[in-house]
Write a protein that holds these residues in place. Structure first.
Motif, mmCIF file in Angstrom:
data_model
loop_
_atom_site.group_PDB
_atom_site.id
_atom_site.type_symbol
_atom_site.label_atom_id
_atom_site.label_comp_id
_atom_site.label_asym_id
_atom_site.label_seq_id
_atom_site.Cartn_x
_atom_site.Cartn_y
_atom_site.Cartn_z
ATOM 1 N N ASP A 1 0.851 -1.181 0.000
ATOM 2 C CA ASP A 1 0.000 0.000 0.000
ATOM 3 C C ASP A 1 0.896 1.244 0.000
ATOM 4 N N ILE A 2 0.387 2.343 -0.527
ATOM 5 C CA ILE A 2 1.192 3.579 -0.552
ATOM 6 C C ILE A 2 0.382 4.705 0.071
ATOM 7 N N GLY A 3 0.998 5.447 0.973
ATOM 8 C CA GLY A 3 0.288 6.587 1.553
ATOM 9 C C GLY A 3 1.000 7.113 2.787
ATOM 10 N N SER A 4 0.452 8.210 3.328
ATOM 11 C CA SER A 4 1.043 8.810 4.533
ATOM 12 C C SER A 4 1.014 7.852 5.707
ATOM 13 N N ALA A 5 -0.026 6.985 5.764
ATOM 14 C CA ALA A 5 -0.144 6.053 6.895
ATOM 15 C C ALA A 5 1.142 5.243 7.042
#
Ligand SMILES: Cc1cc2nc3c(=O)[nH]c(=O)nc-3n(C[C@H](O)[C@H](O)[C@H](O)COP(=O)(O)OP(=O)(O)OC[C@H]3O[C@@H](n4cnc5c(N)ncnc54)[C@H](O)[C@@H]3O)c2cc1C
Lengths: 46, 485
Positions: B454-458
């Motif tokens: 997954d890709i993101g700030s999280a």
């Protein structure tokens, strides 16, 4: 140098996908979900 | 009284020392031998290398931690193991060369009942002429290297601010490197920082790797479910690179480096050159080169170590073709088959074979990732081995030893792409197991329930929080042992 520049087979994110990657409320939810997934995986490994 | 000696205070050795001490009453001694009295949380060196974190934030002074915990510390480098003792003294011992400020170079012997080899890798820059901080490229393998890399990177940024175009080359510096995930993470951070410094348009960012394709990571790649499809990590990684305008060269063996230029061979047997202004190329790893001697002083290094210097443990080292590789080849208890009181954990143990299918170039040059032993499995193995030794010391031999095969352990890899709480993102990937097991999971070798990307700030938040948690744990602050590896 011979390099692979723009492999057109690579899927590119849409505008909304990119927006949601740094959209804080959505990422907070993701944060919880990813943590839960990782905890399940860690449990399995310990 | 038993004495447990641990060689190396890295991720595996430090974890093993803390757990051994936690399990063993103070009547038993735990000794750590390591060349530096400083612990480095290596994964965060990535941020140091782009100037986004100071090297002070990725280190922990070990002496106060060990004094508090009741662990003895010897600042030195183990050079010889005498598993049968020496001459008249028939008890096992290690020879340690002092690296502290006092009596540097002097040798001393330390007896042991149980020995854990957690000496990690030797950074073998010498395998490629011109590679490394002493040559023409940077590294982020130690916090000192990362500091130097940050200086060179920021100098390149200054050049770009003056309007000069720069080529930044990041990747692996030899055909047999491991740790491709670290290079992958570094290139994403470099690209993020270039945008932050508003010089992205002046930079050409090129990734060079010995992986046969992007997203291999030395584990033969992986698959995960995304958007109703099962996709490969190749697509996932390529997508990240195309989106960020990062170019890539795969299947590459860097032959030599000169000022501003690398020479490399690709899997098709062709030779190429590439010019650079800034390069961060990881070195290949070998064992640290300890020798082993029997009681009469005969060299028995081959009994304890494989030719690459990594220690033999309970793995199946018989030569096999890729088609015959099995999950069961991988070690479970990390015990040396000849000397039952010697164990090896983390990068120091010899894997039975690679994970990625081995490849040679059309000219016969091996160009293939060596198997990674990343932080999470290294620390889990350190803990499991320390607990098993504690059981042996405490006479709890009726308990079956716990196992920690990499074919039954998962790994979480969070490749940060920018050190900023709000705009930074990370590619979070987990896989289970690390070594694919096609008997249990015939289709993909891994359990897709536990393998995802997954890709993101999280992901970035997780990576940052993990940084603080692991530094907390390394300091053995209250309830440290509750933090999983
Ligand atoms: C830049 C970079 C980024 C990384 N990022 C990640 C990540 O995000 N996630 C992840 O899971 N993994 C990551 N890794 C991998 C991770 O750092 C390693 O898996 C881990 O450090 C291995 O632990 P170790 O204890 O085996 O070796 P090390 O941590 O290298 O420790 C070895 C120790 O032994 C000591 N030593 C060496 N020789 C001797 C001797 N002769 N006698 C006594 N002591 C000796 C060394 O000084 C050191 O203290 C990264 C690696 C690098 C290089």
């Amino acid at each position: 140098m011979s390099v692979n520049k723009t492999d057109q087979q690579a899927p590119l994110p849409t505008h909304s996908t990119r927006f949601f990657r740094t959209f804080v409320p959505w990422q907070l939810l993701k944060f919880i979900l990813i943590n839960l997934k990782m905890i399940r995986m860690i449990r399995r490994s310990h | 009284m038993a004495r447990v000696v641990i060689l190396g205070a890295g991720i595996a050795g430090h974890t093993a020392a803390l757990f051994a001490r936690r399990r063993l009453p103070r009547s038993h001694q735990v000794i750590v031998v390591s060349p530096k009295d400083i612990y480095n949380w290596i994964p965060s060196n990535i941020w140091v290398g782009v100037g986004a974190m100071s090297s002070r934030e990725v280190v922990v002074p070990l002496r106060p931690v060990y004094a508090k915990m009741g662990i003895d510390f010897v600042q030195g480098r183990a050079v010889e193991i005498h598993p049968e003792g020496t001459g008249a003294v028939g008890t096992p011992r290690v020879v340690v060369e002092n690296t502290g400020e006092e009596a540097t170079g002097q040798r001393r012997e330390i007896g042991y009942d149980y020995l854990i080899n957690a000496t990690g890798p030797k950074l073998n820059f010498a395998a490629t002429p011109g590679l490394g901080p002493e040559g023409f490229t940077q590294s982020v393998c130690t916090y000192e290297h990362a500091d130097k890399a940050a200086g060179a990177f920021l100098a390149a940024v200054e050049e770009m601010k003056k309007g000069r175009t720069q080529t930044l080359l990041i990747g692996t510096g030899h055909g047999m490197c491991t740790c491709e995930g670290a290079a992958f993470e570094f290139v994403l951070n470099v690209e993020f920082e270039l945008r932050r410094h508003q010089v992205r348009d002046k930079a050409r960012v090129v990734f060079i790797s010995n992986e046969p394709e992007l997203g291999d990571f030395g584990v033969g790649g992986m698959h995960f479910k995304r958007g109703g499809y099962v996709v490969s990590s190749k697509l996932f990684a390529e997508s990240l690179f195309v989106e960020r305008g990062v170019e890539w060269i795969t299947g590459a063996h860097v032959q030599k480096v000169e000022a501003g230029k690398v020479f490399y061979e690709t899997l098709d047997g062709e030779n190429h050159e590439a010019a650079f202004d800034f390069a961060m190329l990881l070195p290949p790893f070998t064992g640290t080169g300890m020798k082993a001697l029997d009681r009469a002083g005969q060299d028995i290094t081959a009994d304890l170590f494989m030719p690459n210097g990594f220690m033999k443990v309970d793995a199946d080292y018989s030569k096999k073709d890729y088609a015959q590789w099995k999950a069961a080849d991988w070690p479970k208890t990390y015990r040396n088959p000849k000397y039952a009181n010697i164990f090896a954990v983390g990068i120091a143990f010899a894997p039975p074979h690679a994970i990625t299918r081995p490849r040679v170039s059309a000219k016969g040059t091996p160009i293939s990732p060596a198997p990674p032993r990343t932080g999470m499995p290294s620390a889990i193995i350190g803990r499991v081995v320390a607990n098993n030794i504690a059981d042996l010391v405490l006479g709890r031999t009726q308990r079956r030893p716990k196992t920690a095969s990499m074919a039954a352990l998962g790994a979480a890899c969070v490749a940060s792409a920018g050190a900023n709480w709000w705009s930074g993102t990370a590619a979070s990937m987990t896989m289970y197991p690390i070594v694919p097991d096609f008997e249990r999971f015939p289709e993909y070798g891994r359990d897709l329930k536990f393998t995802f990307g997954d890709i993101g700030s999280a992901g970035h938040w997780i990576k940052k929080i993990l940084h603080y948690l692991f530094i907390y744990k390394a300091k053995a602050l209250p309830m440290w042992w509750m933090i999983p590896e």
